[in-house]
Design a protein around this motif. Structure first.
Motif, PDB file in Angstrom:
ATOM      1  N   PHE A 169       0.841  -1.195   0.000  1.00 51.81           N
ATOM      2  CA  PHE A 169       0.000   0.000   0.000  1.00 51.81           C
ATOM      3  C   PHE A 169       0.877   1.247   0.000  1.00 51.81           C
ATOM      4  N   GLY A 170       0.587   2.171  -0.893  1.00 47.59           N
ATOM      5  CA  GLY A 170       1.347   3.407  -0.949  1.00 47.59           C
ATOM      6  C   GLY A 170       2.703   3.264  -1.582  1.00 47.59           C
ATOM      7  N   ARG A 171       2.986   2.091  -2.176  1.00 47.56           N
ATOM      8  CA  ARG A 171       4.291   1.871  -2.805  1.00 47.56           C
ATOM      9  C   ARG A 171       4.465   2.789  -4.003  1.00 47.56           C
ATOM     10  N   LYS A 172       5.648   3.302  -4.173  1.00 45.29           N
ATOM     11  CA  LYS A 172       5.960   4.172  -5.302  1.00 45.29           C
ATOM     12  C   LYS A 172       5.949   3.378  -6.602  1.00 45.29           C
ATOM     13  N   ASN A 173       5.380   3.968  -7.654  1.00 44.09           N
ATOM     14  CA  ASN A 173       5.414   3.354  -8.973  1.00 44.09           C
ATOM     15  C   ASN A 173       6.818   3.554  -9.552  1.00 44.09           C
ATOM     16  N   GLU A 174       7.548   2.457  -9.737  1.00 48.11           N
ATOM     17  CA  GLU A 174       8.920   2.521 -10.243  1.00 48.11           C
ATOM     18  C   GLU A 174       8.982   2.552 -11.771  1.00 48.11           C
ATOM     19  N   PHE A 175       7.822   2.514 -12.430  1.00 50.46           N
ATOM     20  CA  PHE A 175       7.801   2.458 -13.887  1.00 50.46           C
ATOM     21  C   PHE A 175       6.681   3.352 -14.440  1.00 50.46           C
ATOM     22  N   PRO A 176       6.743   4.655 -14.166  1.00 50.77           N
ATOM     23  CA  PRO A 176       5.721   5.558 -14.714  1.00 50.77           C
ATOM     24  C   PRO A 176       5.921   5.717 -16.217  1.00 50.77           C
ATOM     25  N   VAL A 177       4.849   5.670 -16.982  1.00 55.20           N
ATOM     26  CA  VAL A 177       4.977   5.747 -18.446  1.00 55.20           C
ATOM     27  C   VAL A 177       4.171   6.881 -19.062  1.00 55.20           C
ATOM     28  N   GLU A 178       3.253   7.472 -18.329  1.00 51.93           N
ATOM     29  CA  GLU A 178       2.417   8.512 -18.923  1.00 51.93           C
ATOM     30  C   GLU A 178       3.291   9.681 -19.397  1.00 51.93           C
ATOM     31  N   GLY A 179       3.132  10.042 -20.665  1.00 48.22           N
ATOM     32  CA  GLY A 179       3.877  11.136 -21.248  1.00 48.22           C
ATOM     33  C   GLY A 179       5.291  10.791 -21.659  1.00 48.22           C
ATOM     34  N   ARG A 180       5.712   9.543 -21.457  1.00 48.28           N
ATOM     35  CA  ARG A 180       7.072   9.131 -21.803  1.00 48.28           C
ATOM     36  C   ARG A 180       7.084   8.391 -23.141  1.00 48.28           C
ATOM     37  N   VAL A 181       8.257   8.369 -23.769  1.00 46.48           N
ATOM     38  CA  VAL A 181       8.403   7.744 -25.092  1.00 46.48           C
ATOM     39  C   VAL A 181       8.975   6.342 -24.928  1.00 46.48           C
ATOM     40  N   ILE A 204       4.212  -5.612 -16.709  1.00 44.81           N
ATOM     41  CA  ILE A 204       4.186  -4.180 -16.401  1.00 44.81           C
ATOM     42  C   ILE A 204       3.948  -3.957 -14.911  1.00 44.81           C
ATOM     43  N   SER A 205       3.094  -4.767 -14.312  1.00 48.79           N
ATOM     44  CA  SER A 205       2.862  -4.648 -12.865  1.00 48.79           C
ATOM     45  C   SER A 205       4.152  -4.906 -12.090  1.00 48.79           C
ATOM     46  N   ALA A 206       4.937  -5.892 -12.541  1.00 46.70           N
ATOM     47  CA  ALA A 206       6.213  -6.184 -11.876  1.00 46.70           C
ATOM     48  C   ALA A 206       7.219  -5.056 -12.086  1.00 46.70           C
ATOM     49  N   LEU A 207       7.221  -4.461 -13.271  1.00 52.11           N
ATOM     50  CA  LEU A 207       8.095  -3.321 -13.527  1.00 52.11           C
ATOM     51  C   LEU A 207       7.715  -2.144 -12.621  1.00 52.11           C
ATOM     52  N   GLU A 208       6.433  -1.964 -12.387  1.00 54.37           N
ATOM     53  CA  GLU A 208       5.989  -0.891 -11.487  1.00 54.37           C
ATOM     54  C   GLU A 208       6.454  -1.126 -10.060  1.00 54.37           C
ATOM     55  N   ARG A 209       6.668  -2.399  -9.704  1.00 56.64           N
ATOM     56  CA  ARG A 209       7.209  -2.716  -8.380  1.00 56.64           C
ATOM     57  C   ARG A 209       8.725  -2.611  -8.358  1.00 56.64           C
ATOM     58  N   GLY A 210       9.341  -2.391  -9.516  1.00 58.65           N
ATOM     59  CA  GLY A 210      10.789  -2.228  -9.581  1.00 58.65           C
ATOM     60  C   GLY A 210      11.557  -3.520  -9.688  1.00 58.65           C
ATOM     61  N   GLU A 211      10.913  -4.627 -10.103  1.00 50.20           N
ATOM     62  CA  GLU A 211      11.582  -5.921 -10.138  1.00 50.20           C
ATOM     63  C   GLU A 211      12.585  -5.996 -11.289  1.00 50.20           C
ATOM     64  N   TYR A 212      13.576  -6.846 -11.111  1.00 50.94           N
ATOM     65  CA  TYR A 212      14.640  -7.030 -12.109  1.00 50.94           C
ATOM     66  C   TYR A 212      14.380  -8.258 -12.977  1.00 50.94           C
ATOM     67  N   LEU A 213      14.421  -9.463 -12.396  1.00 50.38           N
ATOM     68  CA  LEU A 213      14.078 -10.684 -13.126  1.00 50.38           C
ATOM     69  C   LEU A 213      12.601 -10.985 -12.878  1.00 50.38           C
ATOM     70  N   LEU A 265      18.883 -18.739  -9.794  1.00 47.98           N
ATOM     71  CA  LEU A 265      19.194 -17.346  -9.476  1.00 47.98           C
ATOM     72  C   LEU A 265      20.690 -17.076  -9.466  1.00 47.98           C
ATOM     73  N   GLY A 266      21.470 -18.018  -8.918  1.00 44.89           N
ATOM     74  CA  GLY A 266      22.923 -17.822  -8.905  1.00 44.89           C
ATOM     75  C   GLY A 266      23.278 -16.443  -8.369  1.00 44.89           C
ATOM     76  N   PRO A 267      24.157 -15.710  -9.074  1.00 45.62           N
ATOM     77  CA  PRO A 267      24.576 -14.387  -8.606  1.00 45.62           C
ATOM     78  C   PRO A 267      23.689 -13.250  -9.102  1.00 45.62           C
ATOM     79  N   SER A 268      22.568 -13.569  -9.764  1.00 49.43           N
ATOM     80  CA  SER A 268      21.706 -12.501 -10.274  1.00 49.43           C
ATOM     81  C   SER A 268      21.141 -11.664  -9.128  1.00 49.43           C
ATOM     82  N   PRO A 269      20.957 -10.361  -9.346  1.00 55.10           N
ATOM     83  CA  PRO A 269      20.323  -9.529  -8.320  1.00 55.10           C
ATOM     84  C   PRO A 269      18.923 -10.040  -7.984  1.00 55.10           C
ATOM     85  N   ARG A 270      18.555  -9.978  -6.722  1.00 53.49           N
ATOM     86  CA  ARG A 270      17.242 -10.439  -6.250  1.00 53.49           C
ATOM     87  C   ARG A 270      16.231  -9.305  -6.270  1.00 53.49           C
ATOM     88  N   ASN A 271      14.982  -9.654  -6.549  1.00 56.94           N
ATOM     89  CA  ASN A 271      13.899  -8.683  -6.399  1.00 56.94           C
ATOM     90  C   ASN A 271      13.644  -8.421  -4.919  1.00 56.94           C
TER      91      ASN A 271
END
Length: 347
Positions: free
Chosen positions: A4-16, A263-272, A287-293
């Motif tokens: 709740f109240g989490r920041k959108n990490e992937f805003p797209v409105e008005g972006r190219v 897109i929902s996962a991108l809004e949460r800022g996830e990597y994989l 997962l190995g050495p990949s960054p974790r969400n």
């Protein structure tokens, strides 16, 4: 805790946003979804007629059709010069500003047993899957990461480079020999860039001291499983029967489902990013050495997934062994099918 109240990490409105492979399947669904969220979208593919149809769909689904702009570019992204042209053309169309988001969706799958598929086709798979993504990323990042003199710097929104991969990069399946290595290469490229990009992001935070990029950049990679599309239908026509049996747990999703989940996962800022539960378990094993969400959650997932796969991998190998024991080798005129099946026309 619950988002709740989490920041959108992937805003797209008005972006190219630039979407390669944007005229069909997942790419087209992503384009329509982002148009509905207010983005200006450029789709890139080879066939002009499909690109024009996608632009019309985006206009129909736009959040504000009076303000949003849509564009298409026909290009062969296996040619790095064409990727440079695409980024330059988008920048010109965007009044001299680089795109904010580039999403690589181009590519297709040619399934088959490794020795049955000609090397020329396997090279084509690497070209159309890995090199379209790598070429696009190279052209994009050379543009985005070019240093801007301190006098010309201002704080810009974060830019996003997104790869589209496959869960086959985590868990290969027999019958995808021409395809899964190219997807594994994308995953490796993504992990490498996720480290390298931090050097440029660090310079960006100190932009008042030295020349630095105009914005910081985040890398993401999407790992879908089967996606219902014309391409999927074509795969099914040539896919070995053994492969179909081994991937019974894969319940294909619609392009729209994959686009929305991604897109929902991108809004949460996830990597994989995976798009269904089975894919998430497959990710956990690799997962190995990949960054974790989520460091704790993903670590626990990794432990549990590896326990599950203590049984899964032997089971897949046993099924392949028993298939050969029962059905023999694929018929040379019908790769992927045994002799009796080869004599029976497929519907």
């Amino acid at each position: 805790m619950f988002g709740f109240g989490r920041k959108n990490e992937f805003p797209v409105e008005g972006r190219v946003v630039v979407i390669t492979g944007g005229s069909d399947g997942m790419g087209r669904a992503v384009a329509a979804n982002l148009a509905g969220r207010g983005a200006h979208v450029v789709v890139v593919a080879r066939r002009v007629s499909k690109l024009q149809s996608t632009v019309e769909e985006m206009r129909h689904k736009a959040l504000n059709s009076m303000k949003q702009r849509f564009f298409y570019i026909s290009a062969d992204l296996t040619d790095p010069a064409e990727c440079d042209r695409v980024i330059a053309e988008v920048t010109g169309w965007n009044y001299g500003s680089a795109p904010d988001i580039v999403w690589c969706c181009a590519g297709f799958c040619h399934p088959g047993f490794f020795t049955d598929v000609p090397i020329s086709v396997q090279r084509q798979q690497m070209d159309t899957v890995y090199w379209t993504a790598a070429n696009t990323a190279h052209s994009t990042l050379r543009n985005w990461l070019a240093p801007v003199p301190p006098s010309g710097q201002m704080k810009n929104p974060r830019r996003h480079l997104i790869f589209t991969c496959s869960t086959l990069a985590f868990t290969p399946i027999a019958g995808y020999g021409p395809y899964s290595p190219a997807k594994a290469a994308i995953r490796s490229l993504s992990d490498t860039l996720s480290q390298e990009i931090e050097m440029y992001n660090g310079a960006y935070t100190q932009r008042h001291r030295n020349s630095a990029p105009a914005a910081d950049v985040k890398i993401h990679t999407i790992f879908p499983m089967g996606i219902l599309s014309a391409g999927f239908d074509n795969e099914q026509k040539i896919k070995p029967e053994l492969t179909k049996m081994l991937e019974e747990a894969d319940k294909p999703q619609t392009p729209e489902e994959v686009a929305q989940i991604s897109i929902s996962a991108l809004e949460r800022g996830e990597y994989l990013i995976t798009t269904m539960f089975v894919g998430n378990v497959m990710k956990g094993t690799a997962l190995g050495p990949s960054p974790r969400n989520a460091p704790v959650g993903d670590t626990v997932l990794s432990w549990l997934s590896n326990l599950v796969f203590l049984q899964v991998i032997p089971d897949l190998r046993n099924k392949a062994f028993n298939w050969g024991k029962t059905n023999g080798l694929p018929h040379p005129e019908c790769p992927g099918r045994d002799e009796m099946e080869c004599q029976t026309p497929q519907s």
